[in-house]
Write a protein that holds these residues in place. Structure first.
Motif, PDB file in Angstrom:
ATOM      1  N   GLU A  88      35.969  41.622  36.896  1.00  0.00           N
ATOM      2  CA  GLU A  88      37.038  40.669  36.623  1.00  0.00           C
ATOM      3  C   GLU A  88      38.275  40.931  37.494  1.00  0.00           C
ATOM      4  N   ARG A  89      38.619  42.191  37.695  1.00  0.00           N
ATOM      5  CA  ARG A  89      39.921  42.534  38.284  1.00  0.00           C
ATOM      6  C   ARG A  89      39.855  43.038  39.722  1.00  0.00           C
ATOM      7  N   CYS A  90      38.753  43.638  40.127  1.00  0.00           N
ATOM      8  CA  CYS A  90      38.635  44.123  41.517  1.00  0.00           C
ATOM      9  C   CYS A  90      37.170  44.058  41.939  1.00  0.00           C
ATOM     10  N   PRO A  91      36.607  42.847  42.019  1.00  0.00           N
ATOM     11  CA  PRO A  91      35.159  42.710  42.215  1.00  0.00           C
ATOM     12  C   PRO A  91      34.645  43.244  43.550  1.00  0.00           C
ATOM     13  N   GLN A  92      35.521  43.420  44.532  1.00  0.00           N
ATOM     14  CA  GLN A  92      35.080  43.931  45.832  1.00  0.00           C
ATOM     15  C   GLN A  92      35.208  45.448  45.929  1.00  0.00           C
ATOM     16  N   ALA A  93      35.725  46.091  44.891  1.00  0.00           N
ATOM     17  CA  ALA A  93      35.933  47.538  44.933  1.00  0.00           C
ATOM     18  C   ALA A  93      34.600  48.281  44.924  1.00  0.00           C
TER      19      ALA A  93
END
Length: 425
Positions: free
Chosen positions: A138-143
């Protein structure tokens, strides 16, 4: 400087692992000026490690911006990397994982990553891990999710099956085996290069070479091992004789995955020494925080590869990581694609790229297939919170020697872990 990033470290209150991670981050010059957000539910432990982070950051001149919070979800906003070092009630539940199966006649070694202990570690850990990765989606999908928590194989397998988040697991087991091999070879470990493939805590060294010349050191190892102290790593060496390659990473960890692992010793983890070591470390940290000198080794890298993974993912040239746990998908062609395996990886801005060393020898692959099947069932039991599948996982586990014992320990350990077991999908 190659760029700045936001790194979220979940489970940062851990003194031993937290210190190592801080050492690695602050000694990696490519990461200077980045933001480090420390997260832990234990406010007191978090405060201690945050204060230590400020001290080490200043001593290293790394110019990190350091934040801390007990609130995980908002901490993830804007993260490029999420380090997971969480564990649930570690020592108390680990003792139960070891002692309860023993009570029912199960002979095992550590009760952590294999056997009944490995199953229940999976059952209670995966719900927390999925809470983290759902927040990341939800908040940092590419992390990139960098996992250090056990059981590594089951965590990476579960995320490979059920999450879009990019994941790598890291473990120093390969380096433990390199050090053991170097001891037998009577060579400095820094001169020995090893390449391994297999499962976490069950890799096999396909190549052992002299680092600067490429000389094959296996012939020398086979010769010298015959005359080495017979009390050193007897289980590892028995497998070496039987299968022709050196397995990682210690008798205790290997023993968790084998029906006969207990033959090399079944004392379990040394909880008393663990507590003593933690108290000693706590005293040293408190002395530093009171104005004492920072120990010289704290100004250097610990040898873990988390910071190297982050630097590689930010650098166009990438970074070779000697060993990473990844979702297989062909990295070891004679193990199922639906498995978590440990192989060398290249990390660059495009992601984590497993390096295939080719198929394992047939007999070794067959040995590992048994454990892959156990882990697949353990993951399904955990993500579905299914006692029925958990029993099936126990009944195919080579460590479990009695169906009656399996049913009895399942009931007792399920009750001890009930508050943590819940569906993940």
């Amino acid at each position: 400087m190659i760029g700045r990033c936001k790194i979220v470290f979940i489970g940062a209150g851990s003194m031993s692992f937290g210190l190592g991670m801080l050492r690695d981050l602050f000694s990696t010059r490519e990461l200077a000026g980045s933001t480090l957000t420390l997260v832990d539910h234990d406010a007191q432990s978090l405060a201690r490690m945050t204060e230590l982070a400020h001290v080490l950051n200043a001593a290293s001149g790394s110019r990190f911006t350091i934040e801390h919070t007990i609130e995980r979800r908002p901490a993830l906003d804007g993260a490029g990397f999420v380090i997971n070092a969480t564990v649930i009630d570690r020592l108390r539940l680990w003792k139960l994982d070891f002692e309860i199966p023993r009570k029912y006649g199960i002979r095992h070694t550590l009760g952590e990553n294999g056997g009944p202990g490995g199953l229940f570690f999976t059952l209670r850990t995966l719900p927390l891990v999925f809470d983290i990765v759902r927040d990341m989606e939800e908040r940092c999908p590419q992390a990139l999710f960098i996992n250090f928590s056990n059981p590594e194989n089951c965590i990476v397998l579960a995320l490979g099956r059920h999450s879009r988040i990019r994941t790598i697991g890291l473990c120093h087991g390969l380096f433990m085996s390199r050090d053991d091999v170097a001891r037998i070879l009577d060579m400095p470990a820094a001169e020995v290069a090893v390449w391994g493939a297999g499962l976490n805590h069950f890799q096999w060294l396909l190549h052992i070479r002299r680092r600067h010349t490429g000389e094959d050191l296996y012939p020398r190892l086979r010769e010298r091992e015959l005359h080495h102290d017979p009390s050193f790593a007897p289980l590892t060496r028995r497998l070496f004789h039987a299968f022709g390659l050196w397995p990682t990473c210690s008798d205790e960890h290997l023993g968790e995955l084998l029906a006969y692992g207990w033959e090399a010793g079944e004392k379990g983890y040394d909880f008393a020494r663990d507590e003593a070591d933690r108290e000693k470390l706590r005293s040293t940290i408190d002395a530093v925080l009171s104005g004492g000198d920072v120990p010289a080794e704290w100004r250097t890298a610990s040898g873990e590869r988390g910071a190297a993974v982050i630097a590689g993912a930010m650098h166009d040239g990438g970074r070779l990581i000697e060993s990473g746990i990844v979702y297989n998908q062909g990295a070891i062609p004679n193990l199922p694609d639906d498995a978590a395996v440990e192989v060398p990886v290249m990390v660059d801005p495009a992601g984590v790229h497993p390096i295939s060393l080719g198929p394992l020898p047939d007999a070794i692959a067959k040995l590992l297939l048994t454990q892959v099947s156990v882990q697949q069932l353990a993951v399904e039991a955990a993500v579905r919170a299914s006692k029925e599948i958990a029993l099936q996982a126990l009944l195919i586990d080579p460590v479990v020697n009695s169906a009656t014992a399996a049913s009895s320990l399942l009931e007792e350990l399920w009750e001890a872990n009930r508050r943590y077991i819940r569906p993940c999908i």
